[in-house]
Structure formats: structure tokens, C-alpha cells
Design a protein around this motif. Structure first.
Motif, PDB file in Angstrom:
ATOM      1  N   ARG A  62       5.220  11.865  14.307  1.00 27.41           N
ATOM      2  CA  ARG A  62       5.082  12.085  15.753  1.00 27.41           C
ATOM      3  C   ARG A  62       5.078  13.574  16.068  1.00 27.41           C
ATOM      4  O   ARG A  62       4.264  14.074  16.831  1.00 27.41           O
ATOM      5  CB  ARG A  62       6.254  11.418  16.482  1.00 27.41           C
ATOM      6  N   LEU A  63       6.016  14.279  15.426  1.00 27.49           N
ATOM      7  CA  LEU A  63       6.107  15.713  15.686  1.00 27.49           C
ATOM      8  C   LEU A  63       4.894  16.449  15.137  1.00 27.49           C
ATOM      9  O   LEU A  63       4.359  17.361  15.768  1.00 27.49           O
ATOM     10  CB  LEU A  63       7.400  16.262  15.075  1.00 27.49           C
ATOM     11  N   SER A  64       4.421  16.039  13.972  1.00 37.57           N
ATOM     12  CA  SER A  64       3.239  16.686  13.384  1.00 37.57           C
ATOM     13  C   SER A  64       2.007  16.420  14.229  1.00 37.57           C
ATOM     14  O   SER A  64       1.148  17.282  14.384  1.00 37.57           O
ATOM     15  CB  SER A  64       2.987  16.154  11.977  1.00 37.57           C
ATOM     16  N   HIS A  65       1.937  15.208  14.779  1.00 42.73           N
ATOM     17  CA  HIS A  65       0.814  14.860  15.654  1.00 42.73           C
ATOM     18  C   HIS A  65       0.850  15.748  16.894  1.00 42.73           C
ATOM     19  O   HIS A  65      -0.173  16.229  17.376  1.00 42.73           O
ATOM     20  CB  HIS A  65       0.923  13.371  16.023  1.00 42.73           C
ATOM     21  N   MET A  66       2.065  15.992  17.366  1.00 40.33           N
ATOM     22  CA  MET A  66       2.209  16.847  18.536  1.00 40.33           C
ATOM     23  C   MET A  66       1.789  18.276  18.178  1.00 40.33           C
ATOM     24  O   MET A  66       1.085  18.936  18.954  1.00 40.33           O
ATOM     25  CB  MET A  66       3.668  16.832  18.983  1.00 40.33           C
ATOM     26  N   MET A  67       2.176  18.747  16.986  1.00 36.80           N
ATOM     27  CA  MET A  67       1.767  20.098  16.563  1.00 36.80           C
ATOM     28  C   MET A  67       0.247  20.167  16.415  1.00 36.80           C
ATOM     29  O   MET A  67      -0.374  21.169  16.767  1.00 36.80           O
ATOM     30  CB  MET A  67       2.441  20.479  15.235  1.00 36.80           C
ATOM     31  N   GLN A  68      -0.343  19.063  15.912  1.00 43.80           N
ATOM     32  CA  GLN A  68      -1.821  19.020  15.791  1.00 43.80           C
ATOM     33  C   GLN A  68      -2.461  19.182  17.168  1.00 43.80           C
ATOM     34  O   GLN A  68      -3.430  19.900  17.346  1.00 43.80           O
ATOM     35  CB  GLN A  68      -2.218  17.685  15.158  1.00 43.80           C
ATOM     36  N   LYS A  69      -1.865  18.497  18.172  1.00 45.61           N
ATOM     37  CA  LYS A  69      -2.438  18.583  19.531  1.00 45.61           C
ATOM     38  C   LYS A  69      -2.231  19.974  20.126  1.00 45.61           C
ATOM     39  O   LYS A  69      -3.124  20.518  20.766  1.00 45.61           O
ATOM     40  CB  LYS A  69      -1.796  17.533  20.427  1.00 45.61           C
ATOM     41  N   LEU A  70      -1.027  20.551  19.891  1.00 43.97           N
ATOM     42  CA  LEU A  70      -0.755  21.896  20.422  1.00 43.97           C
ATOM     43  C   LEU A  70      -1.712  22.918  19.808  1.00 43.97           C
ATOM     44  O   LEU A  70      -2.065  23.902  20.432  1.00 43.97           O
ATOM     45  CB  LEU A  70       0.693  22.313  20.123  1.00 43.97           C
ATOM     46  N   LEU A  96       0.855  -1.200   0.000  1.00 42.62           N
ATOM     47  CA  LEU A  96       0.000   0.000   0.000  1.00 42.62           C
ATOM     48  C   LEU A  96       0.886   1.243   0.000  1.00 42.62           C
ATOM     49  O   LEU A  96       1.925   1.270   0.675  1.00 42.62           O
ATOM     50  CB  LEU A  96      -0.890   0.058   1.250  1.00 42.62           C
ATOM     51  N   ILE A  97       0.445   2.281  -0.746  1.00 47.11           N
ATOM     52  CA  ILE A  97       1.194   3.543  -0.767  1.00 47.11           C
ATOM     53  C   ILE A  97       0.223   4.724  -0.578  1.00 47.11           C
ATOM     54  O   ILE A  97      -0.991   4.577  -0.762  1.00 47.11           O
ATOM     55  CB  ILE A  97       1.993   3.718  -2.082  1.00 47.11           C
ATOM     56  N   GLY A  98       0.776   5.873  -0.222  1.00 49.97           N
ATOM     57  CA  GLY A  98      -0.009   7.110  -0.147  1.00 49.97           C
ATOM     58  C   GLY A  98      -1.188   7.015   0.811  1.00 49.97           C
ATOM     59  O   GLY A  98      -1.112   6.396   1.878  1.00 49.97           O
ATOM     60  N   ASP A  99      -2.306   7.630   0.420  1.00 51.33           N
ATOM     61  CA  ASP A  99      -3.487   7.671   1.300  1.00 51.33           C
ATOM     62  C   ASP A  99      -4.000   6.274   1.634  1.00 51.33           C
ATOM     63  O   ASP A  99      -4.568   6.057   2.709  1.00 51.33           O
ATOM     64  CB  ASP A  99      -4.628   8.462   0.641  1.00 51.33           C
ATOM     65  N   ALA A 100      -3.832   5.333   0.720  1.00 49.64           N
ATOM     66  CA  ALA A 100      -4.299   3.967   0.983  1.00 49.64           C
ATOM     67  C   ALA A 100      -3.586   3.389   2.202  1.00 49.64           C
ATOM     68  O   ALA A 100      -4.131   2.531   2.904  1.00 49.64           O
ATOM     69  CB  ALA A 100      -4.064   3.080  -0.245  1.00 49.64           C
ATOM     70  N   ALA A 101      -2.359   3.897   2.475  1.00 48.94           N
ATOM     71  CA  ALA A 101      -1.596   3.429   3.639  1.00 48.94           C
ATOM     72  C   ALA A 101      -1.740   4.380   4.827  1.00 48.94           C
ATOM     73  O   ALA A 101      -1.073   4.193   5.843  1.00 48.94           O
ATOM     74  CB  ALA A 101      -0.126   3.287   3.258  1.00 48.94           C
ATOM     75  N   SER A 102      -2.591   5.424   4.687  1.00 49.67           N
ATOM     76  CA  SER A 102      -2.828   6.415   5.741  1.00 49.67           C
ATOM     77  C   SER A 102      -1.544   7.172   6.087  1.00 49.67           C
ATOM     78  O   SER A 102      -1.040   7.098   7.196  1.00 49.67           O
ATOM     79  CB  SER A 102      -3.389   5.712   6.996  1.00 49.67           C
ATOM     80  N   LEU A 103      -1.077   7.952   5.118  1.00 49.29           N
ATOM     81  CA  LEU A 103       0.228   8.603   5.290  1.00 49.29           C
ATOM     82  C   LEU A 103       0.193  10.121   5.113  1.00 49.29           C
ATOM     83  O   LEU A 103       1.176  10.727   4.686  1.00 49.29           O
ATOM     84  CB  LEU A 103       1.240   7.981   4.298  1.00 49.29           C
ATOM     85  N   ILE A 104      -0.956  10.739   5.461  1.00 47.99           N
ATOM     86  CA  ILE A 104      -1.037  12.199   5.346  1.00 47.99           C
ATOM     87  C   ILE A 104      -0.476  12.845   6.615  1.00 47.99           C
ATOM     88  O   ILE A 104      -0.684  12.345   7.723  1.00 47.99           O
ATOM     89  CB  ILE A 104      -2.502  12.639   5.113  1.00 47.99           C
ATOM     90  N   ASP A 105       0.230  13.956   6.445  1.00 49.60           N
ATOM     91  CA  ASP A 105       0.797  14.664   7.594  1.00 49.60           C
ATOM     92  C   ASP A 105      -0.334  15.116   8.538  1.00 49.60           C
ATOM     93  O   ASP A 105      -1.243  15.831   8.111  1.00 49.60           O
ATOM     94  CB  ASP A 105       1.584  15.889   7.096  1.00 49.60           C
ATOM     95  N   PRO A 106      -0.270  14.716   9.826  1.00 46.74           N
ATOM     96  CA  PRO A 106      -1.382  15.015  10.739  1.00 46.74           C
ATOM     97  C   PRO A 106      -1.576  16.498  11.022  1.00 46.74           C
ATOM     98  O   PRO A 106      -2.652  16.917  11.414  1.00 46.74           O
ATOM     99  CB  PRO A 106      -0.988  14.295  12.036  1.00 46.74           C
ATOM    100  N   PHE A 107      -0.550  17.324  10.843  1.00 45.05           N
ATOM    101  CA  PHE A 107      -0.696  18.751  11.144  1.00 45.05           C
ATOM    102  C   PHE A 107      -1.032  19.571   9.901  1.00 45.05           C
ATOM    103  O   PHE A 107      -1.999  20.316   9.881  1.00 45.05           O
ATOM    104  CB  PHE A 107       0.581  19.294  11.802  1.00 45.05           C
ATOM    105  N   THR A 108      -0.233  19.405   8.842  1.00 47.68           N
ATOM    106  CA  THR A 108      -0.436  20.266   7.665  1.00 47.68           C
ATOM    107  C   THR A 108      -1.497  19.724   6.711  1.00 47.68           C
ATOM    108  O   THR A 108      -2.034  20.456   5.897  1.00 47.68           O
ATOM    109  CB  THR A 108       0.875  20.417   6.871  1.00 47.68           C
ATOM    110  N   GLY A 109      -1.782  18.419   6.768  1.00 51.00           N
ATOM    111  CA  GLY A 109      -2.745  17.821   5.833  1.00 51.00           C
ATOM    112  C   GLY A 109      -2.133  17.507   4.483  1.00 51.00           C
ATOM    113  O   GLY A 109      -2.824  17.144   3.542  1.00 51.00           O
ATOM    114  N   GLU A 110      -0.805  17.620   4.383  1.00 52.25           N
ATOM    115  CA  GLU A 110      -0.160  17.315   3.100  1.00 52.25           C
ATOM    116  C   GLU A 110       0.011  15.814   2.926  1.00 52.25           C
ATOM    117  O   GLU A 110       0.472  15.135   3.841  1.00 52.25           O
ATOM    118  CB  GLU A 110       1.244  17.920   3.045  1.00 52.25           C
TER     119      GLU A 110
END
Ligand SMILES: Cc1cc2nc3c(=O)[nH]c(=O)nc-3n(C[C@H](O)[C@H](O)[C@H](O)COP(=O)(O)OP(=O)(O)OC[C@H]3O[C@@H](n4cnc5c(N)ncnc54)[C@H](O)[C@@H]3O)c2cc1C
Length: 409
Positions: free
Chosen positions: A352-360, A292-306
Motif C-alpha cells: 500500500r505504501l509503495s503504491h502510494m510512493m508510486q503515485k506520488l 503461487l509464489i513470486g511473480d506468478a502471484a504478482s508480488l513485485i514492489d510497486p515503487f522500487t520494482g524489486e
């Protein structure tokens, strides 16, 4: 009649087109099946970041993209719930006359990649929907699909690449489509023309307005006076607060902070929604005869949405591992676990860092403080800019020194 290939790619978006182009260039017999009629739109912010540009360059498609209808972007504007605003040029470290990022409608961007796949010799079939996987025991050995004439067919290959996006039928067939609302963002988008007040460097804009936190309202400038406008939020919050995103977008456009800029603007397309499976919880990415690659593998940046860059990067890695698998004569889960490990090694820390930025980003006082202070301190603005174009800089979020700088700026 059952046709045979070296690889079958499900989906011709940025991920699938990258994999199929590289495999076909390496002389492999590749089948690409995409259910859409092309050129096709994809609900997106249309932001083409540095990571996507690096992948475009690696494929040798930079000139094609730069001559396509796109707009160079030289920075990002943030505004906080309190109303402070800061405009930060993308890294002053980036030399050269070419813009480091772009905004390019997906109908245009994806077509550049789609054409590359066709030109490389892949057998690309559109309006063709994959309906299921063919298995021998645990092993995936092909796909079932429906032709544009609604005929049911089968195709076989030692490896099937699931590049079929957020609602992946390949992931579903493999039992991995359960939606975890804490790791899933929902967003809506509409195209406008006549929005005014953009920065002259065509900065993209992320507005952390009270009503959309935790999430943001974006306004990205496009060529010919058009703009991509949208709003996105974590699904668990949408559910908890019973938020309807389409009316929320209307509310943002009419918001006192933006109403003047939209006064003479016209909405060109209906407001449409789409899901963003984010990388704070990626799926299993490989098994016996599948990747699986890309969105099918759930690989979008949690903070920026890229997610375009990660779809292309994992598309490249998948092509590489398929080449290795063919050499080794081994398409097993054990062999392809090397692909998954490589992707996780590359992206886990970033996620991990993007997830943290999403939470902040939920903490309004922090957003207010950071944005207000950054609007007065070039040093802090520069530190934030680095976090966008140099991912290693996000590590600073984990150090107390960063917060000290925010407080003392
Ligand atoms: C509102 C929104 C805003 C976003 N903004 C940005 C942004 O500004 N920048 C950014 O980098 N990312 C952004 N993203 C994320 C980005 O859109 C995705 O990460 C990216 O499209 C993933 O590419 P992909 O190739 O994995 O999948 P897709 O681009 O979704 O391509 C999947 C392809 O598979 C085909 N397909 C699906 N099912 C089947 C089937 N059963 N059979 C055959 N074909 C099938 C589809 O037709 C499609 O062409 C945004 C997402 C959303 C929802």
C-alpha cells in the motif's frame, strides 16, 4: 509413464529454487521443471536488496553469493526532473564491513540458488516446459510437460507450486492471467561497459527524468566496469502516451544529463523488455492442490520494482505450508488459505505504501522539492534512506509531519 512426487515446482528462479531447496532438505521428493537452459539470464535490474540478502542468509548461501561475481552497493543516488541530485548511503544504522545490498547479474545470482536446489536433492529438469495442469474436479493433482526431446509427459503430486514468473502458465491455467495495466509495469534493460561517473560506494542510481515520469531510468554498477541500465513505467501510462520503451532508453543514454557518462561506453547486449506484475493487486495465491509464489502471484514492489526478495520470502512460506499440509494430510484450498493470509499480512501494508510512493512519483514538483531539499539536508536524506532499508519507516509517508519536514528542511 506417470511419475509421482511429494511436490512439483514449476520454475527454478529465485522463488522456485527457494521452495524446492527447503522441501528437498526436509526430505521431500520434489520435481522442479524449468523451460530455460541453465545458466539463464532474466531481464532484471540485478539489484539484490536487504530483503533478498536476508533470504539468502536464511538459506545459508551468503558465502556462496559473496564469492560469486557481484558488487557490494553502499547507497542510492536519486536525481529529479529539475536536475538536482542526492546520494544517500544505505542506513547508517547498518553496522559491519559488508555491503548491505548487491548488484549481481541474474545469470550469476539465480545459478547460486539453482545449484542449492540441485545439491539439496531436488530432481531438477531444465529445458522442460510445463504446458498445463492435471485436475480432478477443482483439485490440481499434477502437471503436463514437454521434455527437451519434445515428448509429452505427466507428473503427479498433492501440490503444484507455480513459480514460473510474470508470464506464469500455472496462473493462466487457473484463469488468472488477465493483465491489469494499472498494476503492471513494463521495463527494458541492456548491459553496458565503460559507463563513468559512479559514486565510489558503487551506489545504485534512480533518475526521475521528465521523459520517464511516472517511472525511472536506472544505472546500476556491476563488476568489471559493466553496468545494468534500464527504464520502466506503468503500463497504463505507456499505453496512454504511446511510449516505446526501447527508443526511450536510447534517448536517456544520449540525454544531456547522462551523455558524458556514456561517451565511451559500449552497449554489450540488445535492449530487451519484460513485465513486472506488481503487488498493488496480487493474485489469488492458493487453492486446492496449488500455491503461487513470486511473480506468478504478482508480488513485485510497486515503487522500487524489486521482486526477488518477495519471490524468496513467499518461496520459504510455501515450503513451510506444504510441510504443515503433509502433516495434516490436507492440501485443500481451505488449508492453504493460511498461506495466502500469512503472505497478505506480511506484504499488504508494504505494498500500500509503495503504491502510494508510486503515485506520488507522478508529481514532478514533489520529486523536485524532495530531492532538492534532501541534497541540502542530511536529516531529510537520512529519513529517505530509512524508507529504503527499513520498510516500517515508509509509514511516515502517511503522517503530515513528513511533509512538514520536507517543506521546512
Ligand atoms: C526490467 C526488470 C527489472 C527488475 N529489477 C529488479 C531488481 O533490481 N531487483 C529485484 O529484486 N527485482 C527486480 N525485478 C523483478 C524480478 O526480476 C522478479 O521479481 C523475480 O525474477 C521473480 O522471481 P520468480 O522466481 O518469481 O520468477 P522468475 O525469476 O521469472 O523465474 C521463473 C522461472 O520459471 C521458468 N518458467 C516460466 N514458464 C515456465 C513453464 N511453462 N515451464 C517451466 N518453467 C517455466 C522460467 O524459465 C524461469 O526460470 C525486475 C524485473 C524486471 C522485468
Amino acid at each position: 509413464m506417470v511419475e509421482s512426487f511429494d511436490a512439483i515446482v514449476v520454475g527454478a528462479g529465485p522463488g522456485g529454487a527457494t521452495t524446492s531447496t527447503l522441501l528437498a532438505r526436509a526430505g521431500k521428493k520434489v520435481l522442479v521443471l524449468d523451460k530455460s537452459d541453465w545458466p539463464r539470464d532474466k531481464i532484471c535490474g540485478d539489484g539484490i536488496s536487504g530483503k533478498s540478502m536476508d533470504a539468502i542468509k536464511a538459506l545459508g548461501l551468503e558465502d556462496k553469493l559473496r564469492t560469486a561475481e557481484s558488487l557490494g552497493s553502499w547507497g542510492v543516488t536519486f536525481s529529479g526532473p529539475q536536475g538536482d541530485q542526492v546520494s544517500i548511503p544505505f542506513g547508517k544504522h547498518i553496522a559491519g564491513k559488508l555491503a548491505p545490498g548487491f548488484v549481481c547479474a541474474r545469470e550469476v545470482f539465480d545459478q547460486v540458488l539453482f545449484d542449492a536446489s540441485v545439491e539439496s536433492g531436488a530432481d531438477v529438469r531444465i529445458k522442460t516446459t510445463v504446458t498445463g495442469l492435471i485436475r480432478e474436479g477443482e483439485k490440481v493433482v499434477g502437471v503436463r510437460y514437454k521434455t527437451p526431446e519434445k515428448e509429452l509427459r505427466e507428473a503427479r503430486a498433492p501440490v503444484v507450486i507455480g513459480a514460473d514468473g510474470a508470464y506464469s502458465v500455472v496462473a493462466r491455467e487457473l484463469g488468472m492471467d488477465q493483465l491489469d495495466e494499472k498494476h503492471y509495469v513494463a521495463a527494458v534493460r541492456a548491459y553496458f561497459e565503460g559507463v563513468t561517473g559512479f559514486n565510489e560506494g558503487q551506489f545504485i542510481e534512480l533518475h526521475f527524468v521528465d521523459e520517464v515520469i511516472p517511472g525511472y531510468f536506472w544505472i546500476f554498477p556491476l563488476p568489471d566496469g559493466k553496468a545494468n541500465v534500464g527504464v520502466g513505467m506503468l503500463s497504463s501510462e505507456i499505453k496512454k502516451r504511446d511510449i516505446k520503451l526501447k527508443p526511450l532508453l536510447d534517448k536517456m543514454v544520449a540525454h544531456p544529463k547522462f551523455a558524458e557518462r556514456f561517451r565511451d561506453a559500449k552497449q554489450l547486449t540488445p535492449t530487451k523488455g519484460w513485465g513486472l506484475p506488481v503487488g498493488s493487486k496480487p493474485r489469488t495465491m492458493a487453492g486446492d492442490g496449488w500455491i503461487l509464489i513470486g511473480d506468478a502471484a504478482s508480488l513485485i514492489d510497486p515503487f522500487t520494482g524489486e521482486g526477488i526478495g518477495n519471490a524468496m520470502v513467499t518461496g520459504m512460506k510455501a515450503a513451510d505450508w506444504i510441510g504443515r499440509a503433509e502433516e495434516a494430510g490436507d492440501f485443500s484450498a481451505a488449508f492453504f488459505s493460511g498461506y495466502e493470509k500469512e503472505v497478505l499480512d506480511l506484504l499488504t501494508h508494504e505494498f500500500r505504501l509503495s503504491h502510494m510512493m508510486q503515485k506520488l512519483g507522478r508529481w514532478k514538483w514533489l520529486l523536485n522539492t524532495v530531492i532538492a531539499k534532501a541534497s541540502r539536508s542530511t536529516e531529510l536524506a537520512d529519513a529517505i534512506s530509512c524508507m529504503f532499508d527499513d520498510l516500517s519507516e515508509r509509514k511516515k509517508l502517511l503522517t503530515p509531519g513528513f511533509y512538514w519536514r520536507v517543506l521546512t528542511a
